[in-house]
Design a protein around this motif. Structure first.
Motif, PDB file in Angstrom:
ATOM      1  N   ASP A  69      19.955  16.878  19.822  1.00 44.35           N
ATOM      2  CA  ASP A  69      20.329  17.364  18.502  1.00 44.35           C
ATOM      3  C   ASP A  69      19.810  18.794  18.366  1.00 44.35           C
ATOM      4  O   ASP A  69      18.602  19.039  18.410  1.00 44.35           O
ATOM      5  CB  ASP A  69      19.709  16.451  17.437  1.00 44.35           C
ATOM      6  N   ARG A  70      20.704  19.760  18.203  1.00 42.78           N
ATOM      7  CA  ARG A  70      20.296  21.165  18.107  1.00 42.78           C
ATOM      8  C   ARG A  70      19.473  21.462  16.864  1.00 42.78           C
ATOM      9  O   ARG A  70      18.693  22.403  16.848  1.00 42.78           O
ATOM     10  CB  ARG A  70      21.523  22.076  18.084  1.00 42.78           C
ATOM     11  N   ASN A  71      19.669  20.688  15.814  1.00 43.79           N
ATOM     12  CA  ASN A  71      18.955  20.960  14.567  1.00 43.79           C
ATOM     13  C   ASN A  71      17.471  20.655  14.654  1.00 43.79           C
ATOM     14  O   ASN A  71      16.654  21.380  14.105  1.00 43.79           O
ATOM     15  CB  ASN A  71      19.578  20.180  13.407  1.00 43.79           C
ATOM     16  N   ASN A  72      17.112  19.577  15.327  1.00 45.25           N
ATOM     17  CA  ASN A  72      15.689  19.240  15.400  1.00 45.25           C
ATOM     18  C   ASN A  72      15.177  19.135  16.831  1.00 45.25           C
ATOM     19  O   ASN A  72      14.036  18.750  17.053  1.00 45.25           O
ATOM     20  CB  ASN A  72      15.386  17.958  14.627  1.00 45.25           C
ATOM     21  N   LYS A  73      16.018  19.465  17.803  1.00 45.65           N
ATOM     22  CA  LYS A  73      15.653  19.497  19.226  1.00 45.65           C
ATOM     23  C   LYS A  73      15.201  18.157  19.786  1.00 45.65           C
ATOM     24  O   LYS A  73      14.513  18.090  20.787  1.00 45.65           O
ATOM     25  CB  LYS A  73      14.558  20.550  19.488  1.00 45.65           C
ATOM     26  N   GLU A  74      15.582  17.079  19.140  1.00 47.85           N
ATOM     27  CA  GLU A  74      15.221  15.747  19.626  1.00 47.85           C
ATOM     28  C   GLU A  74      16.352  15.164  20.465  1.00 47.85           C
ATOM     29  O   GLU A  74      17.523  15.309  20.131  1.00 47.85           O
ATOM     30  CB  GLU A  74      14.940  14.797  18.454  1.00 47.85           C
ATOM     31  N   ALA A  75      15.978  14.513  21.560  1.00 48.07           N
ATOM     32  CA  ALA A  75      16.967  13.813  22.373  1.00 48.07           C
ATOM     33  C   ALA A  75      17.498  12.634  21.573  1.00 48.07           C
ATOM     34  O   ALA A  75      16.735  11.877  20.986  1.00 48.07           O
ATOM     35  CB  ALA A  75      16.340  13.338  23.676  1.00 48.07           C
ATOM     36  N   LYS A  76      18.816  12.503  21.529  1.00 47.69           N
ATOM     37  CA  LYS A  76      19.442  11.440  20.751  1.00 47.69           C
ATOM     38  C   LYS A  76      19.941  10.301  21.631  1.00 47.69           C
ATOM     39  O   LYS A  76      19.816   9.147  21.294  1.00 47.69           O
ATOM     40  CB  LYS A  76      20.622  11.990  19.946  1.00 47.69           C
ATOM     41  N   TRP A  77      20.575  10.646  22.742  1.00 48.96           N
ATOM     42  CA  TRP A  77      21.147   9.642  23.630  1.00 48.96           C
ATOM     43  C   TRP A  77      20.931  10.052  25.077  1.00 48.96           C
ATOM     44  O   TRP A  77      20.814  11.221  25.406  1.00 48.96           O
ATOM     45  CB  TRP A  77      22.662   9.509  23.408  1.00 48.96           C
ATOM     46  N   CYS A  78      20.922   9.058  25.944  1.00 49.82           N
ATOM     47  CA  CYS A  78      20.864   9.292  27.382  1.00 49.82           C
ATOM     48  C   CYS A  78      22.178   8.772  27.952  1.00 49.82           C
ATOM     49  O   CYS A  78      22.601   7.661  27.640  1.00 49.82           O
ATOM     50  CB  CYS A  78      19.672   8.550  28.007  1.00 49.82           C
ATOM     51  N   VAL A  79      22.832   9.570  28.762  1.00 50.96           N
ATOM     52  CA  VAL A  79      24.118   9.199  29.341  1.00 50.96           C
ATOM     53  C   VAL A  79      23.861   8.328  30.577  1.00 50.96           C
ATOM     54  O   VAL A  79      23.117   8.703  31.463  1.00 50.96           O
ATOM     55  CB  VAL A  79      24.926  10.448  29.713  1.00 50.96           C
ATOM     56  N   ASP A  80      24.507   7.179  30.633  1.00 52.40           N
ATOM     57  CA  ASP A  80      24.330   6.215  31.715  1.00 52.40           C
ATOM     58  C   ASP A  80      25.470   6.369  32.712  1.00 52.40           C
ATOM     59  O   ASP A  80      26.626   6.103  32.385  1.00 52.40           O
ATOM     60  CB  ASP A  80      24.319   4.795  31.144  1.00 52.40           C
ATOM     61  N   VAL A  81      25.159   6.811  33.931  1.00 54.09           N
ATOM     62  CA  VAL A  81      26.214   7.017  34.923  1.00 54.09           C
ATOM     63  C   VAL A  81      26.769   5.701  35.447  1.00 54.09           C
ATOM     64  O   VAL A  81      27.843   5.676  36.030  1.00 54.09           O
ATOM     65  CB  VAL A  81      25.729   7.876  36.123  1.00 54.09           C
ATOM     66  N   GLU A  82      26.080   4.607  35.233  1.00 55.32           N
ATOM     67  CA  GLU A  82      26.584   3.302  35.683  1.00 55.32           C
ATOM     68  C   GLU A  82      27.893   2.961  34.981  1.00 55.32           C
ATOM     69  O   GLU A  82      28.714   2.229  35.523  1.00 55.32           O
ATOM     70  CB  GLU A  82      25.562   2.205  35.389  1.00 55.32           C
ATOM     71  N   ASP A  83      28.109   3.488  33.777  1.00 54.43           N
ATOM     72  CA  ASP A  83      29.341   3.209  33.027  1.00 54.43           C
ATOM     73  C   ASP A  83      30.561   3.897  33.625  1.00 54.43           C
ATOM     74  O   ASP A  83      31.672   3.561  33.304  1.00 54.43           O
ATOM     75  CB  ASP A  83      29.187   3.643  31.569  1.00 54.43           C
ATOM     76  N   TRP A  84      30.331   4.879  34.474  1.00 55.48           N
ATOM     77  CA  TRP A  84      31.448   5.650  35.023  1.00 55.48           C
ATOM     78  C   TRP A  84      31.956   4.941  36.216  1.00 55.48           C
ATOM     79  O   TRP A  84      32.720   5.109  36.945  1.00 55.48           O
ATOM     80  CB  TRP A  84      31.011   7.077  35.353  1.00 55.48           C
TER      81      TRP A  84
END
Length: 84
Positions: A69-84
């Motif tokens: 999140d650019r507004n508060n610099k907190e990581a929101k989600w992690c992308v899981d490559v297993e779904d690809w």
């Protein structure tokens, strides 16, 4: 590097930096991915790498992709490559 210290790089430059940090080569990454070094090299020299390929290459080097999140610099989600 702290989360709020963001360096903006092109996708292929991020991959090169990740390989340097892991002290690995295209040969080592390609072997871990089960592809040829030539295939990896071709992907890394294109103008744009698909998001799917970008994540898979980083995954082979044990990196995760996060949405921040650019507004508060907190990581929101992690992308899981297993779904690809």
């Amino acid at each position: 590097m702290a989360m709020n210290e963001v360096v903006v790089l092109r996708d292929r430059d991020i991959l090169r930096a990740a390989m340097k940090e892991r002290s690995t080569t295209q040969i080592g990454v390609a072997k871990k991915m089960g592809i040829s070094q030539n295939t990896l090299s071709q992907n890394m020299t294109r103008d744009r790498i698909s998001v799917e390929k970008f994540k898979k290459i980083l995954d082979a080097m044990d990196y995760d992709v996060y949405i921040v999140d650019r507004n508060n610099k907190e990581a929101k989600w992690c992308v899981d490559v297993e779904d690809w």
